[in-house]
Scaffold this motif. Structure first.
Motif, PDB file in Angstrom:
ATOM      1  N   MET A   1       0.889  -1.254  -0.103  1.00 37.62           N
ATOM      2  CA  MET A   1      -0.166  -0.019   0.095  1.00 37.62           C
ATOM      3  C   MET A   1       0.748   1.100   0.026  1.00 37.62           C
ATOM      4  SD  MET A   1      -2.856  -1.342   2.800  1.00 37.62           S
ATOM      5  CE  MET A   1      -4.073   0.139   2.441  1.00 37.62           C
ATOM      6  N   VAL A   2       0.542   2.215  -0.818  1.00 36.52           N
ATOM      7  CA  VAL A   2       1.328   3.416  -0.997  1.00 36.52           C
ATOM      8  C   VAL A   2       0.722   4.416  -0.035  1.00 36.52           C
ATOM      9  CG1 VAL A   2       1.958   5.091  -2.715  1.00 36.52           C
ATOM     10  CG2 VAL A   2       1.793   2.947  -3.334  1.00 36.52           C
ATOM     11  N   ALA A   3       1.855   5.051   0.743  1.00 36.29           N
ATOM     12  CA  ALA A   3       1.222   6.042   1.741  1.00 36.29           C
ATOM     13  C   ALA A   3       0.659   7.298   1.128  1.00 36.29           C
ATOM     14  CB  ALA A   3       2.585   6.504   2.358  1.00 36.29           C
ATOM     15  N   GLY A   4      -0.346   7.609   1.848  1.00 38.39           N
ATOM     16  CA  GLY A   4      -1.279   8.763   1.179  1.00 38.39           C
ATOM     17  C   GLY A   4      -2.524   8.108   0.364  1.00 38.39           C
ATOM     18  N   SER A   5      -2.315   6.905  -0.411  1.00 33.97           N
ATOM     19  CA  SER A   5      -3.577   6.608  -1.198  1.00 33.97           C
ATOM     20  C   SER A   5      -4.575   5.795  -0.257  1.00 33.97           C
ATOM     21  CB  SER A   5      -2.700   5.409  -2.085  1.00 33.97           C
ATOM     22  OG  SER A   5      -2.065   6.205  -3.014  1.00 33.97           O
ATOM     23  N   GLU A   6      -5.612   5.782  -0.901  1.00 36.30           N
ATOM     24  CA  GLU A   6      -6.941   5.062  -0.497  1.00 36.30           C
ATOM     25  C   GLU A   6      -7.235   3.901  -1.057  1.00 36.30           C
ATOM     26  OE1 GLU A   6     -10.020   7.802   0.156  1.00 36.30           O
ATOM     27  OE2 GLU A   6      -8.664   9.409   0.973  1.00 36.30           O
ATOM     28  N   TYR A   7      -7.414   2.910  -0.330  1.00 32.89           N
ATOM     29  CA  TYR A   7      -7.960   1.487  -0.963  1.00 32.89           C
ATOM     30  C   TYR A   7      -9.235   1.129  -0.218  1.00 32.89           C
ATOM     31  CZ  TYR A   7      -2.959   1.803  -1.975  1.00 32.89           C
ATOM     32  OH  TYR A   7      -1.555   2.173  -2.607  1.00 32.89           O
ATOM     33  N   LEU A   8      -9.884   0.330  -0.933  1.00 29.81           N
ATOM     34  CA  LEU A   8     -11.256  -0.220  -0.863  1.00 29.81           C
ATOM     35  C   LEU A   8     -11.015  -1.553  -0.314  1.00 29.81           C
ATOM     36  CD1 LEU A   8     -14.333   0.259  -0.240  1.00 29.81           C
ATOM     37  CD2 LEU A   8     -14.779  -0.447  -2.806  1.00 29.81           C
ATOM     38  N   LEU A   9     -11.456  -2.195   0.688  1.00 26.27           N
ATOM     39  CA  LEU A   9     -11.456  -3.612   1.142  1.00 26.27           C
ATOM     40  C   LEU A   9     -12.481  -4.238   0.950  1.00 26.27           C
ATOM     41  CD1 LEU A   9      -9.568  -5.974   2.143  1.00 26.27           C
ATOM     42  CD2 LEU A   9     -10.253  -5.042   4.517  1.00 26.27           C
ATOM     43  N   THR A  10     -12.736  -5.173   0.321  1.00 25.51           N
ATOM     44  CA  THR A  10     -14.254  -5.848  -0.015  1.00 25.51           C
ATOM     45  C   THR A  10     -14.067  -7.585   0.116  1.00 25.51           C
ATOM     46  OG1 THR A  10     -14.808  -4.038  -1.539  1.00 25.51           O
ATOM     47  CG2 THR A  10     -15.903  -6.035  -1.642  1.00 25.51           C
ATOM     48  N   GLU A  11     -14.796  -7.859   0.713  1.00 30.55           N
ATOM     49  CA  GLU A  11     -14.771  -9.614   1.009  1.00 30.55           C
ATOM     50  C   GLU A  11     -15.698  -9.808  -0.163  1.00 30.55           C
ATOM     51  OE1 GLU A  11     -15.385 -13.048   4.040  1.00 30.55           O
ATOM     52  OE2 GLU A  11     -16.055 -11.056   4.707  1.00 30.55           O
ATOM     53  N   THR A  12     -15.147 -10.853  -1.172  1.00 30.17           N
ATOM     54  CA  THR A  12     -15.817 -11.181  -2.111  1.00 30.17           C
ATOM     55  C   THR A  12     -16.396 -12.643  -2.025  1.00 30.17           C
ATOM     56  OG1 THR A  12     -13.711 -11.829  -3.203  1.00 30.17           O
ATOM     57  CG2 THR A  12     -14.560  -9.710  -3.912  1.00 30.17           C
ATOM     58  N   THR A  13     -15.743 -13.362  -1.258  1.00 30.03           N
ATOM     59  CA  THR A  13     -16.072 -14.858  -0.899  1.00 30.03           C
ATOM     60  C   THR A  13     -15.949 -15.051   0.469  1.00 30.03           C
ATOM     61  OG1 THR A  13     -15.446 -15.459  -3.349  1.00 30.03           O
ATOM     62  CG2 THR A  13     -15.949 -17.086  -1.918  1.00 30.03           C
ATOM     63  N   PRO A  14     -16.952 -15.731   1.026  1.00 27.62           N
ATOM     64  CA  PRO A  14     -16.668 -16.001   2.437  1.00 27.62           C
ATOM     65  C   PRO A  14     -16.034 -17.446   2.637  1.00 27.62           C
ATOM     66  CG  PRO A  14     -18.959 -16.346   2.004  1.00 27.62           C
ATOM     67  CD  PRO A  14     -18.259 -15.788   0.697  1.00 27.62           C
ATOM     68  N   PRO A  15     -15.387 -17.578   3.842  1.00 27.69           N
ATOM     69  CA  PRO A  15     -15.099 -19.206   3.980  1.00 27.69           C
ATOM     70  C   PRO A  15     -16.103 -19.897   3.960  1.00 27.69           C
ATOM     71  CG  PRO A  15     -14.237 -17.538   5.541  1.00 27.69           C
ATOM     72  CD  PRO A  15     -15.189 -16.732   5.013  1.00 27.69           C
ATOM     73  N   GLU A  16     -15.834 -21.324   3.860  1.00 22.35           N
ATOM     74  CA  GLU A  16     -16.987 -22.256   3.804  1.00 22.35           C
ATOM     75  C   GLU A  16     -17.517 -22.541   5.118  1.00 22.35           C
ATOM     76  OE1 GLU A  16     -15.469 -25.941   2.459  1.00 22.35           O
ATOM     77  OE2 GLU A  16     -15.178 -25.228   0.413  1.00 22.35           O
ATOM     78  N   GLY A  17     -18.930 -22.583   5.010  1.00 20.83           N
ATOM     79  CA  GLY A  17     -19.850 -22.408   6.274  1.00 20.83           C
ATOM     80  C   GLY A  17     -20.096 -21.059   6.904  1.00 20.83           C
ATOM     81  N   TYR A  18     -19.544 -20.012   6.099  1.00 22.90           N
ATOM     82  CA  TYR A  18     -19.565 -18.569   6.590  1.00 22.90           C
ATOM     83  C   TYR A  18     -20.607 -17.678   5.809  1.00 22.90           C
ATOM     84  CZ  TYR A  18     -16.510 -19.655  10.642  1.00 22.90           C
ATOM     85  OH  TYR A  18     -15.852 -20.129  11.557  1.00 22.90           O
ATOM     86  N   GLU A  19     -20.968 -16.630   6.122  1.00 23.60           N
ATOM     87  CA  GLU A  19     -21.613 -15.580   5.503  1.00 23.60           C
ATOM     88  C   GLU A  19     -20.929 -14.206   5.585  1.00 23.60           C
ATOM     89  OE1 GLU A  19     -25.207 -13.714   7.781  1.00 23.60           O
ATOM     90  OE2 GLU A  19     -25.171 -15.788   7.969  1.00 23.60           O
ATOM     91  N   ILE A  20     -20.899 -13.507   4.262  1.00 24.04           N
ATOM     92  CA  ILE A  20     -20.087 -12.103   4.366  1.00 24.04           C
ATOM     93  C   ILE A  20     -21.119 -11.104   5.360  1.00 24.04           C
ATOM     94  CG2 ILE A  20     -19.299 -10.176   3.014  1.00 24.04           C
ATOM     95  CD1 ILE A  20     -19.007 -11.914   0.691  1.00 24.04           C
ATOM     96  N   THR A  21     -20.543 -10.691   6.337  1.00 22.00           N
ATOM     97  CA  THR A  21     -21.159  -9.635   7.121  1.00 22.00           C
ATOM     98  C   THR A  21     -20.397  -8.297   7.061  1.00 22.00           C
ATOM     99  OG1 THR A  21     -20.110 -10.463   8.973  1.00 22.00           O
ATOM    100  CG2 THR A  21     -22.375 -11.162   8.774  1.00 22.00           C
ATOM    101  N   PHE A  22     -19.127  -8.591   6.258  1.00 22.62           N
ATOM    102  CA  PHE A  22     -18.292  -7.297   6.614  1.00 22.62           C
ATOM    103  C   PHE A  22     -18.608  -6.169   5.261  1.00 22.62           C
ATOM    104  CE2 PHE A  22     -14.451  -5.694   4.306  1.00 22.62           C
ATOM    105  CZ  PHE A  22     -13.863  -4.826   5.493  1.00 22.62           C
ATOM    106  N   SER A  23     -18.802  -5.149   5.724  1.00 25.96           N
ATOM    107  CA  SER A  23     -19.149  -4.117   4.775  1.00 25.96           C
ATOM    108  C   SER A  23     -17.858  -3.560   3.925  1.00 25.96           C
ATOM    109  CB  SER A  23     -20.016  -2.835   5.443  1.00 25.96           C
ATOM    110  OG  SER A  23     -21.153  -3.480   5.871  1.00 25.96           O
ATOM    111  N   PRO A  24     -17.624  -3.190   2.784  1.00 24.15           N
ATOM    112  CA  PRO A  24     -16.602  -2.649   2.082  1.00 24.15           C
ATOM    113  C   PRO A  24     -15.994  -1.537   3.042  1.00 24.15           C
ATOM    114  CG  PRO A  24     -18.140  -3.031   0.502  1.00 24.15           C
ATOM    115  CD  PRO A  24     -18.913  -3.426   1.876  1.00 24.15           C
ATOM    116  N   THR A  25     -14.843  -1.405   3.111  1.00 24.83           N
ATOM    117  CA  THR A  25     -14.039  -0.535   3.991  1.00 24.83           C
ATOM    118  C   THR A  25     -12.987   0.289   3.320  1.00 24.83           C
ATOM    119  OG1 THR A  25     -15.128  -1.727   6.006  1.00 24.83           O
ATOM    120  CG2 THR A  25     -13.118  -0.070   6.425  1.00 24.83           C
TER     121      THR A  25
END
Length: 231
Positions: A1-25
């Motif tokens: 990651m480059v200092a000063g830049s912004e990045y969007l973290l998105t969970e695209t696939t959950p682990p097996e047995g789980y659901e995505i509850t994480f909002s893009p951050t």
């Protein structure tokens, strides 16, 4: 990651047995090397340091509940169900127990997002019929729905990951008639229906006896699927 830049973290696939509850951050790294997460709203963003630069994402296990009820909506025990498909951590398709006793059962952390599963009622409650097997699919967000291109059978509903199954009672009537065309109902004949090899009735003791009238004698919900009876 480059200092000063912004990045969007998105969970695209959950682990097996789980659901995505994480909002893009949105994340960034400061010139001092600190990882920060953005909060607040547009025009009033607030950046907060991430402890030890370790951003943790916590998912929730997916879950499905099966309820068995009668026509009035009251809990109904005695049915067994299985569910078949590819489960979390498995390497091949399996059939697992979904309900073995009681009137409600939960199945947690075993379904894989994107996979389709077949639910089968293997044994109905005494005096009832089984529903037809049906297919459901688990989404990445943990929502269970009828599989694409399929419809739930009569007596089955699915809402908020709760499957409710309402079986129909066995529909059995007996009528005594003459041999004429059209046949005439005959009153006064006496009949007895008893279980063979210890077979029982759902809501009565064996044998059941009755005297015919002009109307059919109703035995709906009494005979148990798979049992034999002598008339």
């Amino acid at each position: 990651m480059v200092a000063g830049s912004e990045y969007l973290l998105t969970e695209t696939t959950p682990p097996e047995g789980y659901e995505i509850t994480f909002s893009p951050t949105t994340l960034r790294v400061t010139n001092a090397g600190e990882l920060q997460v953005r909060g607040g709203s547009e025009g009033a963003y607030v950046w907060t340091d991430v402890k030890n630069n370790a951003y943790i994402v916590r998912d929730t296990q997916n879950s499905v509940t099966l309820n068995k009820v009668d026509a009035s909506g009251s809990a109904l025990s005695g049915a067994t169900f299985t569910i078949a498909g590819m489960f979390a951590g498995a390497t091949a398709t399996e059939t697992r127990d979904l309900m073995t006793s009681g009137s409600t059962a939960s199945f947690t952390g075993q379904l894989v997002a994107g996979n389709t599963y077949t639910v089968t009622e293997t044994v109905p409650p005494a005096g009832y019929q089984t529903v037809a097997p049906f297919q459901v699919t688990m989404s990445e967000s943990g929502v269970l729905s009828a599989a694409d291109g399929t419809a739930l059978p009569a007596g089955v509903t699915l809402e908020n990951n709760v499957i409710t199954v309402n079986d129909a009672q066995n529909d059995v009537t007996f009528t005594k008639t003459d041999n004429q065309i059209p046949a005439k109902n005959l009153a006064g004949a006496k009949f007895e229906l008893s279980g063979v090899d210890g077979a029982t009735f759902a809501h009565a003791t064996s044998p059941i006896t009755w005297t015919t009238t002009d109307a059919a004698y109703d035995l709906s919900g009494q005979m148990v699927a798979g049992s034999e009876y002598l008339l």
